[in-house]
Design an enzyme around this catalytic site. Structure first.
Site, PDB file in Angstrom:
ATOM      1  N   MET A 147       7.041   0.906   5.014  1.00  0.00           N
ATOM      2  CA  MET A 147       6.532   1.242   3.693  1.00  0.00           C
ATOM      3  C   MET A 147       5.062   1.615   3.664  1.00  0.00           C
ATOM      4  O   MET A 147       4.652   2.313   2.745  1.00  0.00           O
ATOM      5  CB  MET A 147       6.763   0.040   2.771  1.00  0.00           C
ATOM      6  CG  MET A 147       5.693  -0.108   1.701  1.00  0.00           C
ATOM      7  SD  MET A 147       4.270  -1.184   2.220  1.00  0.00           S
ATOM      8  CE  MET A 147       3.105  -0.895   0.902  1.00  0.00           C
ATOM      9  N   PRO A 148       4.257   1.193   4.655  1.00  0.00           N
ATOM     10  CA  PRO A 148       2.859   1.631   4.548  1.00  0.00           C
ATOM     11  C   PRO A 148       2.764   3.151   4.430  1.00  0.00           C
ATOM     12  O   PRO A 148       3.515   3.876   5.074  1.00  0.00           O
ATOM     13  CB  PRO A 148       2.227   1.141   5.865  1.00  0.00           C
ATOM     14  CG  PRO A 148       3.076  -0.008   6.299  1.00  0.00           C
ATOM     15  CD  PRO A 148       4.473   0.352   5.861  1.00  0.00           C
ATOM     16  N   VAL A 149       1.859   3.585   3.558  1.00  0.00           N
ATOM     17  CA  VAL A 149       1.633   5.013   3.346  1.00  0.00           C
ATOM     18  C   VAL A 149       0.162   5.284   3.626  1.00  0.00           C
ATOM     19  O   VAL A 149      -0.711   4.609   3.080  1.00  0.00           O
ATOM     20  CB  VAL A 149       1.980   5.423   1.897  1.00  0.00           C
ATOM     21  CG1 VAL A 149       1.635   6.890   1.666  1.00  0.00           C
ATOM     22  CG2 VAL A 149       3.454   5.170   1.594  1.00  0.00           C
TER      23      VAL A 149
END
Lengths: 61, 61, 61, 61, 61, 61
Positions: free
Chosen positions: D1-3
Site C-alpha cells: 500500500m505505500p505510495v
C-alpha cells in the site's frame, strides 16, 4: 471542499465524464455534502511513469 | 522546505513567473522562513480532467 | 477549481488565516478567476517527517 | 500500500526504470513490507512549472 | 527541487531517518542532482484511512 | 495501480469503510481494472487547515 485526486491510466473523455459523475455522487452521499462542493482532479499517468513492485508498468506489457 | 503544489488552468509563462514570485513572497512572510527554502510546483490541469459538482469543466464551456 | 496544497511547518491559527487569505488573493489576481473558486489545503508536517538533503529536519534542530 | 510520488526533472526511460527499482528496494527493506505492495508514481515537471526561492527554474538556466 | 512524497504505515524515528537518507542517496545518484536539492515528505497513514481492493487495511488486520 | 487520494472532513470509521468500498467499485467499473489494483488514501483535513474563497472553514462555522 472535498478534493479527490485520481492517478490512473489513460481514459477516454466519455470515461472521465462517467468517473467524475459517479465518484462525486458517491462521495456526496457518504460525506453528506452537496455535490457542488466536491472537486475531482484526474491525472493520467503514462505506464513508463508508474512502478508496481519495482517494475515499470511499461515493462510488463 | 515548504512545498506548495498548485493545480490550475493553463497559464502563460509570464503568469507562472508572477504566480511563483508572489506566492513565495507571501509564504515566506507569513511562515517566517527565507524564500530560498520554498518550492512551488505548478500542474496545469486540462478542463477535461477536472470535475466540479460532478461535471467536467470541459462540458461547462 | 484551482487547488493549492501547502506542506509546511506548524502554524498558528492566525497565521493560517493570513496565509489562506493572501495566497487566495494572489492566485485569484494572477489566474484571473474569482476567489470563491480557489481551495487551499494546509498540511502541517512534523520535522521528523521531512528530509532535506537526506537529513530529517528534527535532526538539524 | 505505500505510495511514493516523485516530482522531478525529465528522465530517460532507463533512469525511470532504475529509480523505480531502487526506490522500491530501499522502501521495502526499511518498511519491512514486500516490494509487491509498493507503488511509485513519477511526475516529470517542466522547468517552467517549478519555482525555487521565487524564481522559475526555466529562468535560472 | 525534486520532491518525494511517501504515504506509508507508521514508522519509528529511526526508520524515518534511514528511509530519508537512502531514498535521497538513490534519487540523487539516478537523477544526477546534489542531495541538497531533494526534499522528502513522509505521511504516515492510519490503517483506517487506507483502502486496498475496496477494503480498509484496518478491517484486514 | 490507480491511486485515489481523498481530502475531506472528518468521517466515522463506518463512513470510511463505505466510501472506500463504493469509490473502488465505481473506479474499477469505469476504468475496466480489477478492484484489487486500486488504492484509496483518505486524509481528514481539520477545518482550520482548509480555505475556500480565502476564508478558513473554521471561521465560517
Amino acid at each position: 471542499m472535498p478534493v479527490i485526486q485520481i492517478s490512473c491510466n489513460k481514459l477516454t473523455r466519455e470515461k472521465k465524464r462517467e468517473l467524475v459523475k459517479r465518484i462525486t455522487e458517491v462521495s456526496s452521499e457518504v460525506m453528506g455534502l452537496p455535490e457542488s462542493t466536491i472537486t475531482v482532479l484526474i491525472r493520467e499517468v503514462p505506464p513508463e511513469d508508474v512502478g508496481v513492485g519495482g517494475i515499470l508498468l511499461s515493462d510488463r506489457d
